[in-house]
Motif scaffolding. Sequence first.
Motif: not given
Length: 551
Positions: A37-49, A272-276, A290-297
Amino acid sequence: MDQQPFLGLSMSEMQRRGPGMHDSMRLLGVQFPEAMGLGVGMALYFLYDATPNPPVSPAAPLASAGASWAATSDGVDRISRLSDQILRNVVSRLPAKDAARTAALASRWRGLWRSVPLVLVDAHILPACIQPERMAPGGDDLSSRLVVAAASRALAAHPGPFRCVHLTWSHMASHRAEILRWLQLLADKGVQELAFINRPWPLDVPLPATIFRCTSLTHLHLGVWRFPDTASLPRATTFPHLRELVLSLVVMEDRDLAFLLDRSPVLEVLTIIASQTEVRLRLVSRTLRCVQLGMCALADIRVVDAPRLERLFLWMTMGRGSEHELSHIKIGHAPNLRLLGHWQPEHHELEIGNTIIKAGTKVSASTTVLSVRILALEVQFEVRNDVKMVPCFLKCFPNVETLHIYSQDADKPTGKLNLKFWQEAGHIECVQQHVQKLVLEEFRGKKSELAFLKFIAETAQILDKMVVVVATESFSSPDDVNAKMKPLTSAKWASKHCKLIVLKSSFSDGASPAWSFRIASDFSCSNPFDFFATDAELSRDACVLHHSGAL
């Protein structure tokens, strides 16, 4: 999985990123992204990056270096005659596998690799014939088992301390006994920088509470774990030296996140990236910068007392709950906050002091943040309620000098607002007296976009540069772009010396602003919003248009 909304982002929204995302994922080691699924794949992409580059690289292996020494040698081993300090420096710059091999060079080298802080990157210690994979269907495989075995040997053999350890290629759900042993060794031997990322599936492997014994940590990146319950931890638990924390694809309760922040007394960077799980963040910290949140609800962020906070970044965040209600962002005591964005009227509700900012709110001293110098907004110019919020929002930040606007394409347009709306918005201090640079990205030539640009051009008295980044699909030819920009070039510009720079977007999807979590937390980069636009601005494709005010 493909139909499942993930992290507050629907799969249809993720698909807007385009097929090119798959190729980018593979470059970072995310194999078979379409299988998950592209959603999890995209989250992993930014996680590794977001994982920092290790301080060593296998690009120049020891074998090649040794061959070059032999070729120029006269038979005298001059390198072994160097002082122990210099030799340790040499060994410390080698990948773990090559550092261990130096013991075979000469008797002088035998104990050196054990006497220098270890840098261990699990991908560096695999046999050359094995292609490591960070994500592959089916769970554990040969590459994962070899990584686990090699990492276990290296961690056990070296006495420490561990300067930097990256364990990111193992299917840890299949090796729970080993990962528990790893954490015990890392704690006992003094790990300083740790990237500890589970290779899915599943996405919620329990993280051993032993992680809290690693009190020597200065940088920590945790990925794809279920965070341990902190209620049972000793009161004395702390990360006394932790300066940077990255949490990616982590399942975490609000109380555990609060516990972690409270027990990190010198923390400067939180990402915090793609919190579940939905994120609720209450910031009371004398050290956070610095505080940054991405791809989070995102449910809410309350900046209660953060005197050193300089950067607050939100990227691709969505509202709370299944209906995506507005995320609540309250700015209290943050006297050094200089960079803020990307604010989205569609998803974010702003509170300053004790006042919730709405369209028509009368701005006063209690509803302004004077410290912000760089501001980034995402605006749907064909959604009336979005646009109506912008003037009031800008009035809350009267000292902004650089303004970034990302023009979002509206799925459901509700009406356009023309130049008259902006002219009747009243005095906007930052626009008239302080903004020196405006960047508008994903310009499509719509009348509502041009109305905003014309308002800036005719109002901003000290504007030095206006950069318009044209959306790829709208850049058919230079003549077409010139025609779209004509209402702007013929405007009566308030700043006679302002440059109008027009260039083509380097991104094909236009779904969201380009972003790099690593760049955003790098304080040597003064404006992360501008990083990609600046690169494009320096390219040959950028052109400077002349406007009437410059003639």
